[in-house]
Enzyme design. Structure first.
Site, short mmCIF file in Angstrom:
data_model
loop_
_atom_site.label_atom_id
_atom_site.label_comp_id
_atom_site.label_asym_id
_atom_site.label_seq_id
_atom_site.Cartn_x
_atom_site.Cartn_y
_atom_site.Cartn_z
N LYS A 1 0.97 -1.14 -0.08
CA LYS A 1 -0.22 0.00 0.38
C LYS A 1 0.53 1.48 -0.28
CE LYS A 1 -3.64 1.96 2.30
NZ LYS A 1 -5.18 1.60 3.73
N SER B 1 -10.25 -1.08 7.00
CA SER B 1 -9.43 -0.09 5.25
C SER B 1 -9.13 -1.92 4.91
CB SER B 1 -8.70 0.59 5.38
OG SER B 1 -8.93 1.88 5.67
N SER C 1 -9.80 1.40 2.21
CA SER C 1 -8.63 2.76 1.67
C SER C 1 -7.74 1.67 0.95
CB SER C 1 -7.91 3.53 2.57
OG SER C 1 -7.73 2.48 3.68
#
Ligand SMILES: [Mg+2]
Ligand SMILES: [Zn+2]
Lengths: 493, 98, 495
Positions: free
Chosen positions: A79, A178, A154
């Site tokens: 990420k 997330s 996210s």
């Protein structure tokens, strides 16, 4: 061979046994990224050359007989919120579009040491604030199972990259769901470890008391192997837990026949819960009973306040964590030469921040600033911290009666892109079942539970007491073995 | 309470965010909705409850007073929007201390 | 018309840089004066993703200081963020302590400037740890009106010591600061170098005016930018008149105007208002989620307390009661620091009388240190040697003025002993008969002095001593005086 259908550990075994080279594996996934990323936008950056170079190095090390870990040579997607020396760390924000950290996050160092090969950085909601990846400057990540739907957020890029077969393993972060929510929407496994289990050093902070790094994968055993790699005490993180890391991969196969599985009344009876998700939870319950586990009815009476609590605490911490982005030392600086305000410095601050941040980030900064400002602190921030303790206490009581809690991850399956963008509160309510684990600091895991009639992934959540990752993994492993396993890569052409 | 435009302007100033005049109204409305949502916390009796700042029961994490290498200066300045050989550069700072 | 009686009310906030090797939350060095931005890392640069970890030594120094200031030490203390934007503060917040300071409720006693025998007590509200900010330098060079930012100092540990408003004159403020600085020096917790910013003082000051039968408090003003104790004194003197005049003009009382911040201008000798931001006071303090609370065990406090060195106030008392020194003399020695006290102690332990050692220290030793610009540890005449010299005077082996010559000889010739010094300086013991002869000669040669003395004017004897020294440099002035007086007296009776 369809490498995207193999588990990360299988790939690792083949690389170690030299039936496949790391270069072949890495090249295979790079090729899939090249083919599908433009329609999915799972990656915000791909570092093909670096990855191939690293793969060759691993291959050489294996050829020379060097002892390597089980994931050596296996590709991974990270990420875009973990600091990496060799790639930009953008957090999906204009603010950090060109930011290159002069250091690696602890978890990145650990993956590097384990021989994992980073393919690139994955797309995310700006500064991890969102549940749909729509707030990223790179554009929304599309759900590989249905391109007009969200991959969640996210960590949407990390989940979609798996579902699209662009990586066998990925890393996400979870502040209010997330990791778990995008895993659920994309039909993959995702684990949010106990707060403090994985070092946050090098994780760009959104809400420091809630943020946690965790793995996403197709298989539960891959979660276990990846967690084993990144977990552990770090003297650079004061909130890191100083406890040995169990060998999760070895413990995963344990019997669960003596386990008490709690089902959270408030979740399963929730009016907004999609019937097909409710059925999936029920199927899991029946299966676990069949294995000898006991089902226990659990109440989490304060869970109905978890969204409100979360949306005070997270923005408060965020408003302070994001104060550093002011155009002075790094990040975007607005050109304010033509302005002739009272103070050029203040102009720089205000305009850099206004241009560098997107709407949702600004909204949360404003909210947090408000809730901490004089006259409101007690009514909002302090109050939320008190309710947080009540939520924590609910969990504590629940874990006296149950080893693991079973329930849904999300009230619905993946929603359509654009659907909730104009209505922040609607977006926030989707976090109902996930934020509790962050507030309480406990581990929680999402695993796929088949698809609904429309073909969209269903998912169930397991939550456990602090440091009970091995229990969650064991239960998930049993569920995966017997009930739901199927290829988790969407058919893309 | 009802969030007002004045509150929003004050908060924007504190947070160093520039809001155009046209945006004040919609921003206020949107924030007011969220504030209204979180106000359900008022319904929870919390008297005597110790606020919870950390999810962990960890305390007294300390580091020995041993020097560690600092960054190379070029690396330290590498992301600066404006700099010279030695320093970060910013628009003029007025005399103000904290 | 009645004259309004008023008194000044002063509280001081002192920021002390603690003497650690590394910063409060990272491993960067705290050495002063290194090239800009060479002592920085991701943590003190406030880079995204970096995290603070507390320096153990800084907490120990804070506890030590708190104990010396008679403070309570918190069983649990925690860290809060003070949020504000400034380019020398890269995170956008300062890590400080808001509602649970590490030390609280103490006091400091010091000599009352109006009465040397009395003590003044100033109460301490709190002493908390926090990180320092960096440095911004204005640069007008080449037509650029930029500021340059050096973050070397960012994150250096500070102890902020906040007093109650217990001081009522600039003199008292100076007395408090002087004693505080001395205490910190004795503790070794800070180098207290004001030029390098290791000790910084802000003052909160207003007036309490007796007018029309009630006490009026004027608005509180915070004075900053004072770079020496002298500056603090001058700024406070200035503020008395300024605030009184302001009150006469506006009649404004505390609570009717916000707290104002003014900066001291040392060149023009005035305080000037600093630009006020209406929101500047809303720091939105909240617990830092990146740091966990610090628990301090009772045992740790006890052992820190036992390890405290003798403090200035204790040493002064000891010099007075144990060694009979006057308060003034005791203070002169203690003010010079613990090494001089040790020097004194060693000399006295070697058998020399305390009062004589005290005066030698105050005159010759301090002068020598000053002339040479050295520390007492570097003085070529160690304490035991000084003691032997003083003992020689006591036993009449040598007179004081020749002893001073020996002292300065030793300063130049550190390895020589008393015997060597005496022979080098031509000092030899003379017998009484020899001196008697010298005195007789002198009286014969100076009948006018004899006459003066006989008339009751003893001053003339002084000149005889000088003349005696010329005839014989080893003549002990005391003996000369004694003998001359006796001989003159006998002449009176015989005449
Ligand atoms: Mg302070
Ligand atoms: Zn540093």
């Amino acid at each position: 061979m369809k490498l995207e259908e193999l588990s990360a550990l299988d790939l690792g075994r083949k690389i170690a046994g030299r039936t496949l080279s790391s270069r072949e594996v890495v090249a295979y996934f790079l090729e899939r990224i090249a083919r599908f990323n433009s329609s999915i936008t799972a990656f915000s950056q791909v570092c093909a050359d670096l990855a191939l170079e690293k793969a060759d190095q691993i291959d050489r090390q294996i050829a020379s007989g060097m002892a390597m870990g089980p994931l050596a040579g296996v590709p991974i997607a990270i990420k875009d919120i973990l600091c990496t020396r060799e790639m930009r760390t953008t957090c999906g924000s204009r603010m950090l579009e060109n930011f290159v950290a002069p250091y690696d996050a602890t978890s990145v160092e650990k993956m590097e040491r384990a021989g994992l090969v980073t393919l690139g950085k994955t797309n995310m909601d700006e500064f991890a604030m969102g549940a749909s990846t729509e707030t990223s400057i790179f554009g929304a990540t599309h759900n590989p199972w249905s391109l007009e739907r969200t991959a969640g957020g996210s960590s949407g890029g990390s989940a979609a990259a798996l579902a699209a077969g662009m990586t066998p393993l990925s890393i996400g972060t979870d502040t209010g769901g997330s990791i778990r929510q995008p895993a659920a929407f994309c039909g993959v496994c995702g684990l949010k470890p106990t707060y403090g289990r994985v070092s946050r050093y090098g994780l760009v902070a959104f809400a420091s008391s809630l943020d946690q790094i965790g793995p996403l994968a197709h298989r539960v055993e891959d979660l276990a192997a990846c967690l084993e790699t990144i977990a552990g005490h770090d003297s650079r993180d004061s909130t890191s837990i100083n406890a040995p890391v169990p060998q999760y991969t070895r413990l995963i196969n344990r019997s669960i026949s003596n386990m008490r599985i709690g089902v959270v009344r408030e979740q399963i009876e929730h009016a907004g819960l999609a019937p097909e998700i409710r059925s999936a939870v029920n199927r899991a319950m029946e299966f676990l009973t069949g294995l000898g586990a006991t089902i226990v009815d659990i109440g989490l009476p304060h869970s109905r306040y978890s969204i409100a609590t979360y949306y005070v605490i997270a923005p408060c911490e965020a408003s302070s964590n994001l104060a550093r982005y002011d155009g002075a030392h790094y990040g975007l600086r607005a050109d304010t030469k033509s302005l002739h305000g009272e103070s050029p410095l203040e102009d720089m601050y205000c305009h850099s921040r206004s241009q560098g941040f997107g709407e949702e980030v600004k909204r949360r900064i404003m909210l947090g600033t408000f809730a901490l400002s004089s006259g409101y602190y007690d009514a909002y921030y302090r109050k939320a911290q008190q309710v947080r303790r009540l939520i924590f206490d609910d969990y504590h009581r629940a874990f006296e009666q149950a080893d693991v809690l079973l329930g849904p991850v999300t009230p619905t399956t993946a929603f359509r892109l654009g659907e909730r963008l104009q209505d922040p509160v609607q977006m926030y309510l989707g976090d109902l079942f996930t934020v509790g684990a962050n507030l309480a600091g406990i581990p929680a895991l999402a695993i796929p539970a088949g698809n609904d009639q429309a073909g969209l992934p269903l998912s169930i959540q397991l939550q456990g007491p602090p440091l009970a990752e091995e229990k969650l993994l064991s239960v998930a492993y049993q569920l995966e073995q017997a009930l739901f396993f199927q290829p988790r890569t969407a058919n893309l052409s | 309470m009802q969030l007002s435009s004045a509150d929003v302007l004050k908060v924007a100033k504190l947070a160093r965010l520039h809001i155009s005049e046209a945006d004040v109204q919609p921003t206020t409305a949107q924030l007011a909705r969220i504030v209204e949502m979180v106000q359900q916390l008022d319904n929870v009796p919390t008297e005597g409850i110790e606020p919870m700042a950390h999810a962990l029961d960890v305390h007294s994490v300390l580091r020995p007073d041993h020097r560690l290498p600092s960054l190379d200066r070029q690396a330290a300045l590498s992301n600066a929007p404006q700099r010279d050989q030695e320093c970060f550069r910013v628009p003029p700072v007025m005399g103000h201390d904290h | 018309m009645t004259v309004d009686a008023y008194r000044q009310v002063i509280g001081l906030e002192v920021h002390v840089q603690l003497s650690t090797q590394t910063k409060l939350f990272c491993g960067c060095s705290t050495i002063f004066g290194q090239p800009p931005n060479t002592q920085v890392c991701p943590v003190c640069l406030g880079l995204p993703g970096s995290l603070p970890v507390l320096n153990q030594h800084a907490t120990q120094l804070a506890i030590k200081t708190g104990l010396a200031l008679n403070c309570q030490i918190a069983a649990t203390t925690k860290w809060d963020r003070k949020n504000y934007f400034y380019p020398d503060l890269p995170k956008g917040y300062q890590i400080s302590q808001f509602d649970q300071p590490i030390c609280y409720e103490g006091f400091l006693d010091f000599a009352d400037p109006n009465d040397e025998k009395a003590l003044r007590r100033v109460r301490i509200i709190r002493a908390h740890l926090e990180e320092d900010a960096g440095k911004s330098m204005h640069d007008e060079a080449a037509g650029r009106a930029d500021s340059r930012i050096d973050l070397n100092r960012t994150g250096t540990p500070l102890l902020e010591i906040v007093s109650y408003p217990d001081m009522h004159s600039p003199d008292e403020a100076k007395g408090y600061l002087t004693e505080l600085k001395l205490l910190l020096t004795y503790l070794g917790v800070s180098d207290c170098n004001m030029q390098e910013g290791s000790l910084r003082v802000d003052a909160n000051v207003n007036l309490h005016i007796e007018s029309a039968g009630r006490t009026i408090a004027t608005p509180i003003v915070e004075v900053k930018n004072m770079n020496s104790f002298r500056a603090v004194e001058r700024a406070l003197v200035y503020e008395v008149d300024r605030q009184f005049a302001e009150w006469k003009k506006t009649g404004r009382e505390k609570g009717q105007a916000p707290k104002q911040t003014r900066g001291w201008d040392d060149v023009t000798g005035v305080t000037l208002p600093q630009r006020e931001k209406e929101e500047s006071s809303d720091y939105r303090y909240f617990p830092d989620p990146d740091l966990v609370p610090l628990k301090i065990e009772k045992s740790q406090i006890e052992s820190a307390s036992n390890a405290l060195p003798q403090l200035p106030s204790q040493l002064r008392a000891w010099l007075q009661t144990e060694h009979g020194l006057k308060p003034y003399d005791a203070d002169v020695i203690v003010s010079q620091g613990s090494h001089l006290v040790e020097y004194f102690q060693t000399a006295v332990a070697a058998g020399a009388p305390a009062k004589r050692i005290s005066s030698w220290i105050q005159q010759d030793v301090l002068r020598a240190l000053k002339e040479r610009g050295i520390e007492i540890s570097a003085l070529p005449v160690p304490a035991t040697k000084l003691a032997s010299l003083v003992n020689a005077i006591e036993s009449g082996e040598i007179d004081t003025s020749r002893a001073k010559e020996v002292f300065y000889f030793w300063m130049e010739n550190p390895s020589s002993d008393l015997v060597a010094a005496r022979s080098a300086l031509g000092i030899s013991s003379v017998d009484r008969g020899e001196i008697e002869e010298v005195c007789r000669q002198l009286l014969d040669e100076n009948p006018q002095v004899v006459a003066q003395v006989l008339e009751g004017n003893a001053k003339g004897l002084g000149s005889l001593i000088g003349l005696a020294k010329k005839k014989n440099p080893n003549a002990d002035p005391k003996l000369v005086r004694e003998l001359c007086q006796q001989m003159i007296e006998s002449r009176r009776t015989s005449s």
